[in-house]
Design a protein around this motif. Structure first.
Motif, PDB file in Angstrom:
ATOM      1  N   TRP A 187      -8.143   7.741  -5.228  1.00 23.23           N
ATOM      2  CA  TRP A 187      -9.672   7.500  -5.481  1.00 23.23           C
ATOM      3  C   TRP A 187     -10.189   6.894  -4.303  1.00 23.23           C
ATOM      4  N   ASN A 188      -9.459   5.884  -3.847  1.00 18.83           N
ATOM      5  CA  ASN A 188      -9.902   5.452  -2.592  1.00 18.83           C
ATOM      6  C   ASN A 188      -8.940   4.615  -2.016  1.00 18.83           C
ATOM      7  N   GLU A 189      -9.005   3.605  -1.054  1.00 20.76           N
ATOM      8  CA  GLU A 189      -8.030   3.123  -0.400  1.00 20.76           C
ATOM      9  C   GLU A 189      -7.340   1.879  -1.130  1.00 20.76           C
ATOM     10  N   ASP A 190      -7.946   1.474  -2.159  1.00 16.77           N
ATOM     11  CA  ASP A 190      -7.648   0.629  -3.125  1.00 16.77           C
ATOM     12  C   ASP A 190      -7.101   0.966  -4.279  1.00 16.77           C
ATOM     13  N   LYS A 191      -7.214   2.375  -4.675  1.00 14.33           N
ATOM     14  CA  LYS A 191      -6.831   2.687  -5.981  1.00 14.33           C
ATOM     15  C   LYS A 191      -6.171   4.201  -5.794  1.00 14.33           C
ATOM     16  N   TYR A 192      -4.865   4.222  -6.206  1.00  7.95           N
ATOM     17  CA  TYR A 192      -4.339   5.566  -6.174  1.00  7.95           C
ATOM     18  C   TYR A 192      -2.871   5.489  -7.092  1.00  7.95           C
ATOM     19  N   HIS A 193      -2.426   6.856  -7.166  1.00  8.19           N
ATOM     20  CA  HIS A 193      -1.382   7.053  -8.197  1.00  8.19           C
ATOM     21  C   HIS A 193      -0.229   7.662  -7.031  1.00  8.19           C
ATOM     22  N   ILE A 194       0.846   7.398  -7.038  1.00 11.66           N
ATOM     23  CA  ILE A 194       1.945   7.929  -6.358  1.00 11.66           C
ATOM     24  C   ILE A 194       3.243   8.223  -7.458  1.00 11.66           C
ATOM     25  N   GLY A 195       3.419   9.593  -7.329  1.00 11.44           N
ATOM     26  CA  GLY A 195       4.746   9.904  -8.329  1.00 11.44           C
ATOM     27  C   GLY A 195       4.877  11.327  -8.652  1.00 11.44           C
ATOM     28  N   GLY A 196       5.529  11.385  -9.752  1.00 12.27           N
ATOM     29  CA  GLY A 196       5.595  12.911 -10.468  1.00 12.27           C
ATOM     30  C   GLY A 196       4.069  13.289 -11.100  1.00 12.27           C
ATOM     31  N   PHE A 197       3.833  14.610 -11.042  1.00 11.67           N
ATOM     32  CA  PHE A 197       2.834  15.180 -11.587  1.00 11.67           C
ATOM     33  C   PHE A 197       3.283  16.703 -12.482  1.00 11.67           C
ATOM     34  N   LYS A 201      -1.337  16.286 -14.369  1.00  9.16           N
ATOM     35  CA  LYS A 201      -1.424  14.866 -14.897  1.00  9.16           C
ATOM     36  C   LYS A 201      -0.142  13.912 -14.398  1.00  9.16           C
ATOM     37  N   PRO A 202      -0.507  12.712 -14.191  1.00  4.13           N
ATOM     38  CA  PRO A 202       0.827  12.070 -13.945  1.00  4.13           C
ATOM     39  C   PRO A 202       2.248  12.240 -14.840  1.00  4.13           C
ATOM     40  N   HIS A 203       3.281  12.608 -14.429  1.00  5.17           N
ATOM     41  CA  HIS A 203       4.187  12.818 -15.570  1.00  5.17           C
ATOM     42  C   HIS A 203       5.702  12.451 -14.761  1.00  5.17           C
ATOM     43  N   GLY A 204       6.349  11.774 -15.386  1.00  2.00           N
ATOM     44  CA  GLY A 204       7.637  11.207 -14.816  1.00  2.00           C
ATOM     45  C   GLY A 204       7.567   9.816 -14.155  1.00  2.00           C
ATOM     46  N   LYS A 205       8.221   9.429 -13.001  1.00  2.00           N
ATOM     47  CA  LYS A 205       8.408   8.064 -12.589  1.00  2.00           C
ATOM     48  C   LYS A 205       7.082   7.925 -11.641  1.00  2.00           C
ATOM     49  N   GLY A 206       6.565   7.068 -11.594  1.00  2.00           N
ATOM     50  CA  GLY A 206       5.416   6.868 -10.639  1.00  2.00           C
ATOM     51  C   GLY A 206       4.984   5.372 -10.430  1.00  2.00           C
ATOM     52  N   LYS A 207       3.996   5.195  -9.529  1.00  2.00           N
ATOM     53  CA  LYS A 207       3.390   3.829  -9.238  1.00  2.00           C
ATOM     54  C   LYS A 207       1.756   4.087  -9.222  1.00  2.00           C
ATOM     55  N   VAL A 214       0.200  -3.551  -8.781  1.00  2.00           N
ATOM     56  CA  VAL A 214       1.204  -2.350  -8.910  1.00  2.00           C
ATOM     57  C   VAL A 214       1.669  -2.275 -10.208  1.00  2.00           C
ATOM     58  N   ILE A 215       1.404  -1.053 -10.659  1.00  2.00           N
ATOM     59  CA  ILE A 215       2.029  -0.936 -12.006  1.00  2.00           C
ATOM     60  C   ILE A 215       3.356   0.274 -11.810  1.00  2.00           C
ATOM     61  N   GLU A 216       4.439   0.204 -11.952  1.00  2.00           N
ATOM     62  CA  GLU A 216       5.372   0.984 -11.927  1.00  2.00           C
ATOM     63  C   GLU A 216       6.022   1.337 -13.114  1.00  2.00           C
ATOM     64  N   GLY A 217       6.245   2.770 -13.534  1.00  2.00           N
ATOM     65  CA  GLY A 217       6.736   2.771 -14.757  1.00  2.00           C
ATOM     66  C   GLY A 217       6.963   4.437 -14.955  1.00  2.00           C
ATOM     67  N   LEU A 218       6.913   4.877 -16.318  1.00  2.00           N
ATOM     68  CA  LEU A 218       7.174   6.197 -16.594  1.00  2.00           C
ATOM     69  C   LEU A 218       5.983   6.566 -17.444  1.00  2.00           C
ATOM     70  N   TRP A 219       5.388   7.745 -16.960  1.00  2.00           N
ATOM     71  CA  TRP A 219       4.290   8.579 -17.516  1.00  2.00           C
ATOM     72  C   TRP A 219       4.641   9.881 -18.139  1.00  2.00           C
ATOM     73  N   HIS A 220       4.123  10.050 -19.160  1.00  2.00           N
ATOM     74  CA  HIS A 220       4.216  11.390 -20.063  1.00  2.00           C
ATOM     75  C   HIS A 220       2.800  11.937 -20.082  1.00  2.00           C
ATOM     76  N   GLU A 221       2.636  13.152 -19.435  1.00  2.00           N
ATOM     77  CA  GLU A 221       1.484  13.902 -19.643  1.00  2.00           C
ATOM     78  C   GLU A 221       0.155  13.022 -19.514  1.00  2.00           C
ATOM     79  N   GLY A 222       0.053  12.096 -18.344  1.00  2.00           N
ATOM     80  CA  GLY A 222      -0.990  11.336 -18.243  1.00  2.00           C
ATOM     81  C   GLY A 222      -1.064  10.099 -18.761  1.00  2.00           C
TER      82      GLY A 222
END
Length: 231
Positions: A187-197, A201-207, A214-222
């Motif tokens: 979204w910008n330098e201070d807001k982003y998501h890294i991981g599986g898609f 949508k975010p899906h699987g492990k991500g940050k 930092v929120i690190e966890g497991l996503w399912h279809e967003g």
């Protein structure tokens, strides 16, 4: 020729074969006007078919070869190189709706580098194979969003960068036009998501990072399903 029902008017050689300027009308109603050599279409000429197709250009040993222009009944136009009656080499297509293509052709199809421009302002420049977008290329939409990366059969497929009109962007893996695989959404330098898609949508492990948190966890279809505890 009464047996083949072909009519020819023009010059002949000593072997009684068309040679020089002439007009040939074939049994299917098509007509050629131009140069002949030893019975074959050779040199400059014009070819008309009963379907309303028109070609004007160079012929060698009976087939279109060299430079030429072709117009079909829908008023789509091709100008460029030919070989064995097929578009082959560098050419330009102009379509009746105002769109156009400039690039490489091989055996009648777009193959190699080229650029396609549509009337709504969108464009693509990059690789083609058998008339389809295949390989590496840049596609720009009318809303100024764009994708730079790998394509397969006219779809974003592989690694690439997609920038949205609001300048947020995703960089990573795609499958069938959707964000699928490992990637990064900014979204910008201070807001982003890294991981599986998956399916965009975010899906699987991500940050998920926002303002240093930092929120690190497991996503399912967003949706965030579980959070990894820091030990």
């Amino acid at each position: 020729n009464k047996d083949k029902k072909i009519a020819y008017l023009g010059f002949w050689n000593y072997q009684l074969k068309p040679n020089g300027m002439g007009i040939l009308i074939k049994t299917d109603g098509s007509r050629y006007e131009g140069n002949f050599s030893n019975g074959q279409l050779n040199g400059r000429g014009r070819y008309f078919t009963i379907k309303g197709e028109f070609f004007e250009g160079e012929f060698q040993q009976g087939t279109a070869k060299g430079k030429g222009i072709f117009i079909n009944p829908e008023n789509n136009i091709y100008i460029g190189d030919w070989m064995d009656d097929k578009t082959n080499g560098i050419g330009e297509e102009r379509f009746s709706d105002g769109s156009m293509f400039i690039g490489n052709f091989f055996k009648g199809k777009k193959n190699g580098k080229g650029k396609y421009e549509w009337t709504d302002g969108s464009s693509y420049e990059g690789d083609f194979k058998d008339d389809n977008i295949n390989g590496q290329g840049l596609y720009i939409w009318a809303d100024n969003s764009y994708y730079q990366g790998t394509w397969k059969n006219n779809m974003m497929n592989g690694k690439g960068l997609f920038v949205f009109p609001d300048k947020t962007y995703y960089e990573g893996e795609f499958s069938m036009n959707k964000r699928s695989g490992y990637g990064k959404y900014y979204w910008n330098e201070d807001k982003y998501h890294i991981g599986g898609f998956k399916d965009g949508k975010p899906h699987g492990k991500g940050k998920y990072i926002k303002n240093g948190n930092v929120i690190e966890g497991l996503w399912h279809e967003g949706k965030l399903m579980s959070v990894k505890e820091n030990k």
